[in-house]
Design an enzyme around this catalytic site. Structure first.
Site, PDB file in Angstrom:
ATOM      1  N   HIS A  83      -2.873   7.151   1.945  1.00  0.00           N
ATOM      2  CA  HIS A  83      -3.403   5.849   1.539  1.00  0.00           C
ATOM      3  C   HIS A  83      -4.763   5.663   2.194  1.00  0.00           C
ATOM      4  CE1 HIS A  83      -4.106   1.681   1.049  1.00  0.00           C
ATOM      5  NE2 HIS A  83      -3.766   1.351   2.273  1.00  0.00           N
ATOM      6  N   CYS A 127       0.814  -1.222   0.000  1.00  0.00           N
ATOM      7  CA  CYS A 127       0.000   0.000   0.000  1.00  0.00           C
ATOM      8  C   CYS A 127       0.849   1.275   0.000  1.00  0.00           C
ATOM      9  CB  CYS A 127      -0.961  -0.004   1.175  1.00  0.00           C
ATOM     10  SG  CYS A 127      -2.112  -1.389   1.104  1.00  0.00           S
ATOM     11  N   ASN A 169     -10.455   0.138   0.646  1.00  0.00           N
ATOM     12  CA  ASN A 169      -8.986   0.214   0.580  1.00  0.00           C
ATOM     13  C   ASN A 169      -8.549  -0.482  -0.705  1.00  0.00           C
ATOM     14  OD1 ASN A 169      -6.249  -0.411   0.797  1.00  0.00           O
ATOM     15  ND2 ASN A 169      -6.333  -0.815   2.998  1.00  0.00           N
TER      16      ASN A 169
HETATM   17  N1  COA Z   1     -17.787  -7.424  12.272  1.00  0.00           N
HETATM   18  C1  COA Z   1     -18.280  -7.320  13.520  1.00  0.00           C
HETATM   19  N2  COA Z   1     -17.526  -7.411  14.628  1.00  0.00           N
HETATM   20  C2  COA Z   1     -16.206  -7.654  14.444  1.00  0.00           C
HETATM   21  C3  COA Z   1     -15.619  -7.771  13.162  1.00  0.00           C
HETATM   22  C4  COA Z   1     -16.474  -7.660  12.056  1.00  0.00           C
HETATM   23  N3  COA Z   1     -16.010  -7.751  10.801  1.00  0.00           N
HETATM   24  N4  COA Z   1     -14.306  -7.977  13.304  1.00  0.00           N
HETATM   25  C5  COA Z   1     -14.062  -7.973  14.621  1.00  0.00           C
HETATM   26  N5  COA Z   1     -15.209  -7.769  15.309  1.00  0.00           N
HETATM   27  C6  COA Z   1     -15.395  -7.654  16.748  1.00  0.00           C
HETATM   28  C7  COA Z   1     -14.276  -8.282  17.514  1.00  0.00           C
HETATM   29  O1  COA Z   1     -14.548  -9.650  17.766  1.00  0.00           O
HETATM   30  C8  COA Z   1     -14.236  -7.451  18.765  1.00  0.00           C
HETATM   31  O2  COA Z   1     -15.281  -7.893  19.622  1.00  0.00           O
HETATM   32  P1  COA Z   1     -15.117  -7.846  21.229  1.00  0.00           P
HETATM   33  O3  COA Z   1     -14.956  -6.376  21.593  1.00  0.00           O
HETATM   34  O4  COA Z   1     -16.387  -8.430  21.718  1.00  0.00           O
HETATM   35  O5  COA Z   1     -13.903  -8.664  21.536  1.00  0.00           O
HETATM   36  C9  COA Z   1     -14.621  -6.053  18.293  1.00  0.00           C
HETATM   37  O6  COA Z   1     -15.353  -6.253  17.072  1.00  0.00           O
HETATM   38  C10 COA Z   1     -13.441  -5.142  18.065  1.00  0.00           C
HETATM   39  O7  COA Z   1     -12.511  -5.820  17.201  1.00  0.00           O
HETATM   40  P2  COA Z   1     -11.191  -5.126  16.727  1.00  0.00           P
HETATM   41  O8  COA Z   1     -10.456  -6.058  15.823  1.00  0.00           O
HETATM   42  O9  COA Z   1     -10.455  -4.571  17.922  1.00  0.00           O
HETATM   43  O10 COA Z   1     -11.794  -3.917  15.873  1.00  0.00           O
HETATM   44  P3  COA Z   1     -11.115  -2.561  15.433  1.00  0.00           P
HETATM   45  O11 COA Z   1     -11.795  -1.425  16.049  1.00  0.00           O
HETATM   46  O12 COA Z   1      -9.614  -2.628  15.559  1.00  0.00           O
HETATM   47  O13 COA Z   1     -11.490  -2.508  13.895  1.00  0.00           O
HETATM   48  C11 COA Z   1     -10.368  -2.866  11.825  1.00  0.00           C
HETATM   49  C12 COA Z   1     -11.035  -3.516  13.024  1.00  0.00           C
HETATM   50  C13 COA Z   1      -9.851  -3.935  10.910  1.00  0.00           C
HETATM   51  C14 COA Z   1     -11.410  -1.990  11.105  1.00  0.00           C
HETATM   52  C15 COA Z   1      -9.219  -1.954  12.323  1.00  0.00           C
HETATM   53  O14 COA Z   1      -8.386  -2.679  13.199  1.00  0.00           O
HETATM   54  C16 COA Z   1      -8.369  -1.434  11.208  1.00  0.00           C
HETATM   55  O15 COA Z   1      -8.846  -0.689  10.368  1.00  0.00           O
HETATM   56  N6  COA Z   1      -7.065  -1.743  11.209  1.00  0.00           N
HETATM   57  C17 COA Z   1      -6.144  -1.253  10.243  1.00  0.00           C
HETATM   58  C18 COA Z   1      -6.540  -1.800   8.927  1.00  0.00           C
HETATM   59  C19 COA Z   1      -5.746  -1.236   7.839  1.00  0.00           C
HETATM   60  O16 COA Z   1      -5.737  -0.070   7.652  1.00  0.00           O
HETATM   61  N7  COA Z   1      -5.129  -2.124   7.108  1.00  0.00           N
HETATM   62  C20 COA Z   1      -4.499  -1.838   5.913  1.00  0.00           C
HETATM   63  C21 COA Z   1      -3.217  -1.158   6.063  1.00  0.00           C
HETATM   64  S1  COA Z   1      -2.685  -1.027   4.436  1.00  0.00           S
END
Ligand code: COA
Length: 310
Positions: A240, A116, A271
């Site tokens: 990005h 990315c 993304n």
């Molecule tokens: N739908 C619903 N619930 C979900 C889920 C989904 N797709 N994925 C995870 N959860 C739940 C988890 O089980 C967790 O539940 P809990 O609180 O009961 O344990 C809760 O939602 C929070 O999960 P978490 O993984 O901490 O969520 P988050 O706030 O970190 O959001 C992303 C997840 C992926 C959106 C976020 O981490 C993110 O954007 N990360 C960077 C991604 C990125 O930019 N990547 C590319 C770089 S190039």
């Protein structure tokens, strides 16, 4: 060989796949909801490529528009650089196929793998090629068919990614239209975002989120400093498009004045990996002046530079 004091982006072109996929269709496969996806990522929909929209056709379509915008004929292209993370074959690369499809018969052609961060890495390379005299006009493309490498049933990634291609033409300039790049990579953390044995992406979302929000502000500040400007001199901030929350946190950390347009292409296109910066640039059509570009992702690699918008 004619060296040049600087280089600049002459034009930008975009290709977005025809099919728009909303959150509900994805949420059904991962026990999620439209509300959760919007709240955690800001994403409302993304484009998904159909069978006839492969990397070569999407990249060629975007580059054709960029060449037309720059008024550069394909035979006058010296190099085609293509940044992608979603092409499965290593035996061939995509860029030569795109160069052939464009009719860029005099061009060197190679793929760039910086995930990315691929577009700003490619821009730094294009700038160096043009300034050194090794190339006159460079076509730089970011193209992704993330559909091929994302597992529809993976809760952490299925809703994030989209497909598309964006391209620019970089040519010689009397002024510095592309400022010095600030870049790096933290390979010790590469396990946070990588291909699993299944051949699909796996990501430690919260850790990547924390890494991105920590790395962006200092890298952005160094890129502004390298360009000899401050945030107040910017017309646009084009990071990005990973997650709207990352973009919002970065804009806040940089204390961007209200006149600076912040790219939010992720809302409707998800993304799109290496394609996200040129696609977001194309969406800011009509904005002129300086933009701060900043890519980050698998590697973990990052790169930023200030450019004069075409
Ligand atoms: N739908 C619903 N619930 C979900 C889920 C989904 N797709 N994925 C995870 N959860 C739940 C988890 O089980 C967790 O539940 P809990 O609180 O009961 O344990 C809760 O939602 C929070 O999960 P978490 O993984 O901490 O969520 P988050 O706030 O970190 O959001 C992303 C997840 C992926 C959106 C976020 O981490 C993110 O954007 N990360 C960077 C991604 C990125 O930019 N990547 C590319 C770089 S190039």
């Amino acid at each position: 060989m004619r060296t040049s004091p600087g280089s600049r982006i002459l034009s930008v072109g975009a290709y977005r796949p025809r099919t728009r996929v909303g959150n509900d269709a994805i949420a059904a496969l991962i026990d999620s909801s439209d509300e959760w996806i919007r709240r955690r990522s800001g994403i409302e929909s993304r484009r998904r490529a159909a069978d006839d929209e492969d990397l070569v056709t999407m990249a060629t379509a975007a580059a054709t528009k960029a060449l037309a915008g720059a008024g550069v004929a394909p035979r006058d292209v010296s190099a085609v650089l293509l940044a992608t993370m979603s092409y499965r074959s290593r035996a061939t690369t995509v860029a030569p196929l795109v160069a052939a499809a464009l009719g860029a018969t005099n061009a060197a052609a190679m793929d760039l793998g910086a995930a990315c961060a691929g577009f700003p890495y490619g821009l730094a390379t294009a700038d160096a090629l043009v300034r050194s005299g090794a190339a006159d006009n460079v076509v730089l493309i970011g193209a992704e068919r993330m559909t091929d490498i994302v597992d529809d049933h993976d809760r952490g990634t299925a809703f994030l990614f989209g497909d598309g291609a964006g391209a620019v033409v970089v040519g010689p300039s009397e002024t510095l239209g592309i400022s010095p790049v600030v870049w790096g990579a933290d390979g010790a953390k590469s396990d946070l975002l990588r291909y699993a044995e299944t051949g699909t992406l796996r990501m430690a979302g919260p850790e990547v989120f924390r890494w991105a929000t920590a790395v962006i502000p200092p890298v952005a500040e160094r890129a502004l400093e390298a360009a000899g400007i401050t945030a107040a001199d910017l017309a646009a901030f084009i990071p990005h498009q990973a997650n709207l929350r990352i973009t919002t946190a970065a804009a806040r950390a940089l204390c961007l004045p209200p006149h600076v347009r912040v790219a939010t292409d992720v809302i409707t296109n998800g993304n799109t990996g290496a394609a996200s910066i040129p696609l977001a640039m194309a969406a800011l059509n009509g904005t002129s002046g300086r933009a701060l570009l900043l890519g980050f992702g698998a590697g973990l690699a990052y790169a930023a530079q200030v450019v004069e918008l075409p």
